[in-house]
Design a protein around this motif. Structure first.
Motif: not given
Length: 345
Positions: A73-80, A340-345
């Motif tokens: 998960l380190q390469p991704y920006t998660l949460g916002d 997909f899960l962090i960008e398509n919202n």
């Protein structure tokens, strides 16, 4: 629930699985419940033998660690981003085939809605129950259904090429990942060691060859001698004692022989020269090549049908024996599920 809490919960689930693999006869409540689930899963789907399910559980026990989850998960920006209700239409061809999507949806903080396959409706729900026991906040984030999907915001669906057309139409107004039939191939050049070919047997036969990462097609030089290949496959001969595998092998052999198709046969595996990638159970297709440029062009032509390529050459991405041991970032069909899960919202 924070990302660290989610990672911690899944790593604890992995630890429980590792304890079970190490001591399956343990008197612990988890071990006894999981043993019963495994028995019922095999009764539900005869392809899901105890050995095959144990193999899938062992792979996940080694993957669900804090170190591997954090590095993934380190390469991704998660949460916002807005947390959504994500429907996952699960396949049921091999044990726990839908678990990566289950993990991906929940680790990114979304709400998981699982549409279960009738062929694998016990294993993921059991692990979900254990995850909730570890971290009760997951209870409001997980639901399963065998009926029509409830309201959802995005969808990940896996099926055949025929069902994919239905999915494309039905889910056209929602952000989606639609996965179709894919198969895997191996490239041989005749210099492979006995150990390489024995490891290739794992890529061919694990899960009876039912997975999209199972090798169903060989590319070999025009002058390739299959003698060493067949010798290396001998360790998998007991597969013919499984009634469903044997029925498929016998049926396909009879069909080919009635059509006067030329075959190579070792008593439990048929080799057939064929340009297609998707071979029937008990059959391995092969195709010859003359040079690497020709082979590269052929693979490029078929890239939409290939899940992974096994071999030693520069054209191969996976080592012998590793096709059914993908890492967390080895996404099905090459589509980044987390992105997909962090960008398509």
């Amino acid at each position: 629930m924070t990302l660290d809490a989610r990672i911690d919960a899944f790593s604890k689930l992995g630890f429980s699985l590792q304890n079970y693999i190490d001591s399956p006869d343990s008197s612990s409540n988890f071990s006894q419940k999981l043993t019963n689930v495994l028995r019922n899963a095999e009764l539900q789907n005869a392809w899901f033998t105890q050995d095959q399910i144990h193999s899938a559980l062992e792979d996940w026990s080694k993957t669900l660690t804090q170190d591997q989850l954090s590095k993934w998960l380190q390469p991704y920006t998660l949460g916002d981003y807005t947390k959504q209700r994500v429907a996952v239409v699960m396949a049921g061809n091999i044990p726990l085939v839908g678990f990566h999507d289950f993990l991906s949806v929940l680790i990114t903080g979304h709400h998981f809605i699982g549409k279960l396959s009738s062929n694998d409706s016990l294993l993921v729900p059991f692990l979900a129950e254990e995850l909730i026991a570890i971290e009760p906040e997951f209870k409001s984030k997980i639901e399963f259904t065998k009926e029509k999907l409830p309201e959802f915001d995005a969808v990940i669906a896996t099926g055949s090429n025929n069902t994919a057309r239905y999915f494309e139409y039905y889910f056209k107004d929602k952000p989606h990942i639609i996965r179709k039939n894919r198969n895997s191939a191996a490239i041989l050049d005749g210099t492979e060691s006995k150990e390489d070919l024995e490891a290739l047997g794992h890529d061919v036969f694990k899960y009876f060859g039912l997975g999209c990462r199972n090798v169903s097609k060989l590319f070999v030089p025009e002058t390739y001698d299959f003698d060493n290949f067949f010798k290396a496959m001998f360790g998998y001969k007991d597969l013919i004692n499984h009634h469903k595998y044997a029925n498929n092998y016998d049926y396909n052999k009879a069909v080919y022989l009635m059509s006067s198709v030329k075959l190579l046969d070792n008593g439990f595996l048929l080799l057939k020269e064929d340009e297609k990638f998707s071979s029937p159970i008990g059959v391995l297709f092969y195709e010859t090549y003359t040079d690497e440029m020709q082979l590269k062009a052929r693979l490029l032509e078929e890239q939409q049908n290939i899940q992974c390529i096994v071999g030693q050459r520069s054209l191969s991405a996976v080592d012998f024996g590793q096709a059914q041991h993908p890492g967390l970032a080895d996404y099905a069909d090459g589509v980044d599920t987390i992105k997909f899960l962090i960008e398509n919202n």
